[in-house]
Design an enzyme around this catalytic site. Sequence first.
Site, PDB file in Angstrom:
ATOM      1  N   GLY A   1      -1.825  -4.291   9.888  1.00 12.09           N
ATOM      2  CA  GLY A   1      -3.230  -4.645  10.006  1.00 12.09           C
ATOM      3  C   GLY A   1      -4.149  -3.512   9.623  1.00 12.09           C
ATOM      4  O   GLY A   1      -4.174  -3.093   8.471  1.00 12.09           O
ATOM      5  N   PHE A   2      -4.908  -2.979  10.604  1.00  7.56           N
ATOM      6  CA  PHE A   2      -5.923  -1.978  10.267  1.00  7.56           C
ATOM      7  C   PHE A   2      -5.757  -0.714  11.094  1.00  7.56           C
ATOM      8  O   PHE A   2      -5.157  -0.714  12.172  1.00  7.56           O
ATOM      9  CB  PHE A   2      -7.340  -2.540  10.454  1.00  7.56           C
ATOM     10  CG  PHE A   2      -7.711  -2.867  11.885  1.00  7.56           C
ATOM     11  CD1 PHE A   2      -8.127  -1.872  12.763  1.00  7.56           C
ATOM     12  CD2 PHE A   2      -7.679  -4.176  12.353  1.00  7.56           C
ATOM     13  CE1 PHE A   2      -8.485  -2.163  14.067  1.00  7.56           C
ATOM     14  CE2 PHE A   2      -8.035  -4.487  13.659  1.00  7.56           C
ATOM     15  CZ  PHE A   2      -8.444  -3.475  14.517  1.00  7.56           C
ATOM     16  N   ALA A   3      -6.307   0.377  10.554  1.00  9.09           N
ATOM     17  CA  ALA A   3      -6.357   1.666  11.241  1.00  9.09           C
ATOM     18  C   ALA A   3      -7.778   2.187  11.106  1.00  9.09           C
ATOM     19  O   ALA A   3      -8.232   2.479   9.994  1.00  9.09           O
ATOM     20  CB  ALA A   3      -5.359   2.647  10.627  1.00  9.09           C
TER      21      ALA A   3
ATOM     22  N   GLY B   1       0.778  -1.227   0.000  1.00 13.60           N
ATOM     23  CA  GLY B   1       0.000   0.000   0.000  1.00 13.60           C
ATOM     24  C   GLY B   1       0.808   1.276   0.000  1.00 13.60           C
ATOM     25  O   GLY B   1       2.022   1.295   0.212  1.00 13.60           O
TER      26      GLY B   1
ATOM     27  N   CYS C   1      -3.636   6.512   0.984  1.00 12.27           N
ATOM     28  CA  CYS C   1      -3.685   5.203   0.331  1.00 12.27           C
ATOM     29  C   CYS C   1      -3.559   5.306  -1.186  1.00 12.27           C
ATOM     30  O   CYS C   1      -3.923   4.370  -1.913  1.00 12.27           O
ATOM     31  CB  CYS C   1      -4.963   4.452   0.705  1.00 12.27           C
ATOM     32  SG  CYS C   1      -5.156   4.222   2.489  1.00 12.27           S
TER      33      CYS C   1
ATOM     34  N   GLY D   1      -3.612  -2.492   5.715  1.00 12.72           N
ATOM     35  CA  GLY D   1      -2.356  -2.772   5.023  1.00 12.72           C
ATOM     36  C   GLY D   1      -1.598  -3.823   5.808  1.00 12.72           C
ATOM     37  O   GLY D   1      -1.348  -3.631   6.999  1.00 12.72           O
TER      38      GLY D   1
ATOM     39  N   THR E   1      -0.152   6.609   4.367  1.00 13.77           N
ATOM     40  CA  THR E   1      -1.280   6.905   5.233  1.00 13.77           C
ATOM     41  C   THR E   1      -0.766   7.589   6.490  1.00 13.77           C
ATOM     42  O   THR E   1       0.451   7.715   6.701  1.00 13.77           O
ATOM     43  CB  THR E   1      -2.098   5.647   5.571  1.00 13.77           C
ATOM     44  OG1 THR E   1      -3.350   6.038   6.154  1.00 13.77           O
ATOM     45  CG2 THR E   1      -1.348   4.737   6.530  1.00 13.77           C
TER      46      THR E   1
ATOM     47  N   HIS F   1      -1.206   7.915  10.825  1.00 17.23           N
ATOM     48  CA  HIS F   1      -1.697   7.351  12.077  1.00 17.23           C
ATOM     49  C   HIS F   1      -1.467   8.359  13.188  1.00 17.23           C
ATOM     50  O   HIS F   1      -0.437   9.050  13.201  1.00 17.23           O
ATOM     51  CB  HIS F   1      -0.962   6.059  12.429  1.00 17.23           C
ATOM     52  CG  HIS F   1      -1.021   5.015  11.362  1.00 17.23           C
ATOM     53  ND1 HIS F   1      -2.209   4.623  10.775  1.00 17.23           N
ATOM     54  CD2 HIS F   1      -0.047   4.282  10.771  1.00 17.23           C
ATOM     55  CE1 HIS F   1      -1.961   3.688   9.872  1.00 17.23           C
ATOM     56  NE2 HIS F   1      -0.654   3.473   9.845  1.00 17.23           N
TER      57      HIS F   1
END
Length: 242
Positions: free
Chosen positions: A175-177, A97, A193, A164, A100, A102
């Site tokens: 994993g995920f956000a 990916g 993304c 991702g 992004t 966080h």
Amino acid sequence: MNLADETTGGVRRLAKTFRTAARPNLHVRWLGRTEFAHALALQEELAAKKREDASLEDQLLLLEHEPVYTIGRTPDRSSLLGSAHLPHPLFSINRGGQATYHGPGQLMGYPIIDLRRCGQDLHKYLRWLEQLLIDLLAKYDIAAHRRESLTGVWIENRKIASIGVGVRHWISMHGFALNVCGDLSPFDHIVPCGINNVAITSMEKETKKSFTVANIARAVEKLALDSIVTLRVAPETQLINA
């Protein structure tokens, strides 16, 4: 289930309210606010141990980060729009990916899962992560869905969660956000993304209600423990020695 010792203050008190009943083969840990570098090192340590010892239980790390940008293993870094202008640190990591963001208000989920127990099916694993978040959001009356050819979770054309993953020797990382609450403006410094003109949203923004990341983590914990069996395949079809 034994929750992590990394929590402090009020987060520690909240973490103690998580369920303590053991569920086989999945260990959920709430780490609270964690620097990205520390969480990355912990993931790498856990994944390395699982590669060496297939009997170790799977883990799910739940946390939120200090502000940071990440980008996956891709030669195309156009989603960063350059990097000198970024207001927070940038990490290049071993996931798929584009770029992004966080930060505080976002729930991070890092499953360290042996996908040999799941039929070595990366597509199935990604759909499991998406469904986990779709089911979570439904509990808060948020109608979320997938979009064809775009991994992640959406509300109409607005993206509320990114996914991702990195997989080495069939052990998953990253994993995920999920955007729970807080400031979304750091996404404006990148092409999130790699999707042009994408609208980023959050649970707070969609519902006009207040949420905390720790409380949403508790709900994710329960759903993950209940649904992990749907990801795994029968023992006789597992490829543990592969």
